[in-house]
Design an enzyme around this catalytic site. Sequence first.
Site, PDB file in Angstrom:
ATOM      1  N   ASP A  31      45.290  21.798  52.252  1.00 11.83           N
ATOM      2  CA  ASP A  31      45.588  21.330  53.604  1.00 11.83           C
ATOM      3  C   ASP A  31      45.102  19.884  53.760  1.00 11.83           C
ATOM      4  O   ASP A  31      44.020  19.517  53.314  1.00 11.83           O
ATOM      5  CB  ASP A  31      44.899  22.229  54.632  1.00 11.83           C
ATOM      6  CG  ASP A  31      45.480  22.073  56.018  1.00 11.83           C
ATOM      7  OD1 ASP A  31      46.135  23.003  56.495  1.00 11.83           O
ATOM      8  OD2 ASP A  31      45.290  20.998  56.631  1.00 11.83           O
ATOM      9  N   ILE A  32      45.916  19.071  54.434  1.00 11.52           N
ATOM     10  CA  ILE A  32      45.602  17.648  54.604  1.00 11.52           C
ATOM     11  C   ILE A  32      44.428  17.445  55.567  1.00 11.52           C
ATOM     12  O   ILE A  32      43.727  16.428  55.489  1.00 11.52           O
ATOM     13  CB  ILE A  32      46.873  16.888  55.075  1.00 11.52           C
ATOM     14  CG1 ILE A  32      46.833  15.434  54.692  1.00 11.52           C
ATOM     15  CG2 ILE A  32      47.116  17.060  56.560  1.00 11.52           C
ATOM     16  CD1 ILE A  32      48.173  14.717  54.841  1.00 11.52           C
ATOM     17  N   GLY A  93      49.008  28.557  67.779  1.00 12.77           N
ATOM     18  CA  GLY A  93      48.913  27.164  67.355  1.00 12.77           C
ATOM     19  C   GLY A  93      49.684  26.840  66.094  1.00 12.77           C
ATOM     20  O   GLY A  93      49.306  25.923  65.358  1.00 12.77           O
ATOM     21  N   GLN A  94      50.781  27.578  65.826  1.00 16.87           N
ATOM     22  CA  GLN A  94      51.604  27.225  64.657  1.00 16.87           C
ATOM     23  C   GLN A  94      52.220  25.850  64.877  1.00 16.87           C
ATOM     24  O   GLN A  94      52.866  25.608  65.902  1.00 16.87           O
ATOM     25  CB  GLN A  94      52.708  28.258  64.441  1.00 16.87           C
ATOM     26  CG  GLN A  94      53.537  27.959  63.190  1.00 16.87           C
ATOM     27  CD  GLN A  94      54.698  28.944  62.988  1.00 16.87           C
ATOM     28  OE1 GLN A  94      54.946  29.832  63.804  1.00 16.87           O
ATOM     29  NE2 GLN A  94      55.401  28.770  61.877  1.00 16.87           N
ATOM     30  N   HIS A 100      53.519  29.893  56.335  1.00 17.93           N
ATOM     31  CA  HIS A 100      52.411  29.551  55.444  1.00 17.93           C
ATOM     32  C   HIS A 100      51.220  30.445  55.732  1.00 17.93           C
ATOM     33  O   HIS A 100      50.952  30.796  56.878  1.00 17.93           O
ATOM     34  CB  HIS A 100      52.031  28.070  55.556  1.00 17.93           C
ATOM     35  CG  HIS A 100      51.809  27.602  56.961  1.00 17.93           C
ATOM     36  ND1 HIS A 100      52.855  27.327  57.809  1.00 17.93           N
ATOM     37  CD2 HIS A 100      50.677  27.378  57.657  1.00 17.93           C
ATOM     38  CE1 HIS A 100      52.375  26.939  58.979  1.00 17.93           C
ATOM     39  NE2 HIS A 100      51.050  26.970  58.928  1.00 17.93           N
ATOM     40  N   LEU A 101      50.512  30.776  54.666  1.00 19.94           N
ATOM     41  CA  LEU A 101      49.291  31.585  54.735  1.00 19.94           C
ATOM     42  C   LEU A 101      48.126  30.663  54.407  1.00 19.94           C
ATOM     43  O   LEU A 101      48.111  30.020  53.351  1.00 19.94           O
ATOM     44  CB  LEU A 101      49.386  32.705  53.696  1.00 19.94           C
ATOM     45  CG  LEU A 101      48.166  33.616  53.552  1.00 19.94           C
ATOM     46  CD1 LEU A 101      48.083  34.610  54.698  1.00 19.94           C
ATOM     47  CD2 LEU A 101      48.240  34.375  52.224  1.00 19.94           C
TER      48      LEU A 101
HETATM   49  P1  5GP Z   1      49.533  25.828  61.343  1.00 21.35           P
HETATM   50  O1  5GP Z   1      48.754  25.177  62.452  1.00 21.35           O
HETATM   51  O2  5GP Z   1      51.024  25.643  61.532  1.00 21.35           O
HETATM   52  O3  5GP Z   1      49.161  27.248  61.063  1.00 21.35           O
HETATM   53  O4  5GP Z   1      49.122  25.049  60.039  1.00 21.35           O
HETATM   54  C1  5GP Z   1      49.727  23.868  59.601  1.00 21.35           C
HETATM   55  C2  5GP Z   1      48.749  23.213  58.657  1.00 21.35           C
HETATM   56  O5  5GP Z   1      49.462  22.229  57.910  1.00 21.35           O
HETATM   57  C3  5GP Z   1      47.602  22.486  59.378  1.00 21.35           C
HETATM   58  O6  5GP Z   1      46.358  23.049  58.975  1.00 21.35           O
HETATM   59  C4  5GP Z   1      47.775  21.035  58.944  1.00 21.35           C
HETATM   60  O7  5GP Z   1      46.552  20.367  58.724  1.00 21.35           O
HETATM   61  C5  5GP Z   1      48.594  21.152  57.676  1.00 21.35           C
HETATM   62  N1  5GP Z   1      49.444  19.999  57.396  1.00 21.35           N
HETATM   63  C6  5GP Z   1      50.226  19.325  58.297  1.00 21.35           C
HETATM   64  N2  5GP Z   1      50.886  18.329  57.687  1.00 21.35           N
HETATM   65  C7  5GP Z   1      50.512  18.366  56.368  1.00 21.35           C
HETATM   66  C8  5GP Z   1      50.880  17.563  55.233  1.00 21.35           C
HETATM   67  O8  5GP Z   1      51.666  16.631  55.298  1.00 21.35           O
HETATM   68  N3  5GP Z   1      50.292  17.895  54.043  1.00 21.35           N
HETATM   69  C9  5GP Z   1      49.401  18.945  53.929  1.00 21.35           C
HETATM   70  N4  5GP Z   1      48.903  19.166  52.714  1.00 21.35           N
HETATM   71  N5  5GP Z   1      49.066  19.711  54.979  1.00 21.35           N
HETATM   72  C10 5GP Z   1      49.605  19.425  56.184  1.00 21.35           C
END
Ligand code: 5GP
Length: 112
Positions: A31-32, A93-94, A100-101
Amino acid sequence: MSSDCLFCKIVRREIPAKIAFEDDQVLGFYDIQPSAPVHILFVPKKHLDSVMQATVEEPVVSLLSDRAVKTAEKLGLQPTGFRLLINYGPHAGQTVHHLHLHLLGGAQLSHL
Ligand code: 5GP
Ligand code: ZN
């Protein structure tokens, strides 16, 4: 595959990511903006918007969790433990609409 989906772009290597796991069906990448010392996202290479597309006919969550558990073991997280998490929709908060997991570990995590 979806042409403007961020995680499809990572799968196609159009956007760089630090890869933790890969096979023919699943990609795992760091994760970034990590929320824990180890924070890896496991995605199906085939685009699915969310966990709502994961059905008995499409048993993708077990595929992702299998790869996440194997990676957690490989990284030495098994003795201290880790968390697997899927967000769906605004209340959870998606933010990225490619299933993704999250694998989180490497330190004590706040209790949910
Ligand atoms: P969500 O909040 O949808 O469950 O998780 C999305 C995740 O993707 C977040 O934890 C966010 O930091 C990560 N993310 C968003 N953009 C990028 C990216 O460009 N590269 C990577 N490696 N992770 C990302
Ligand atoms: Zn996608």
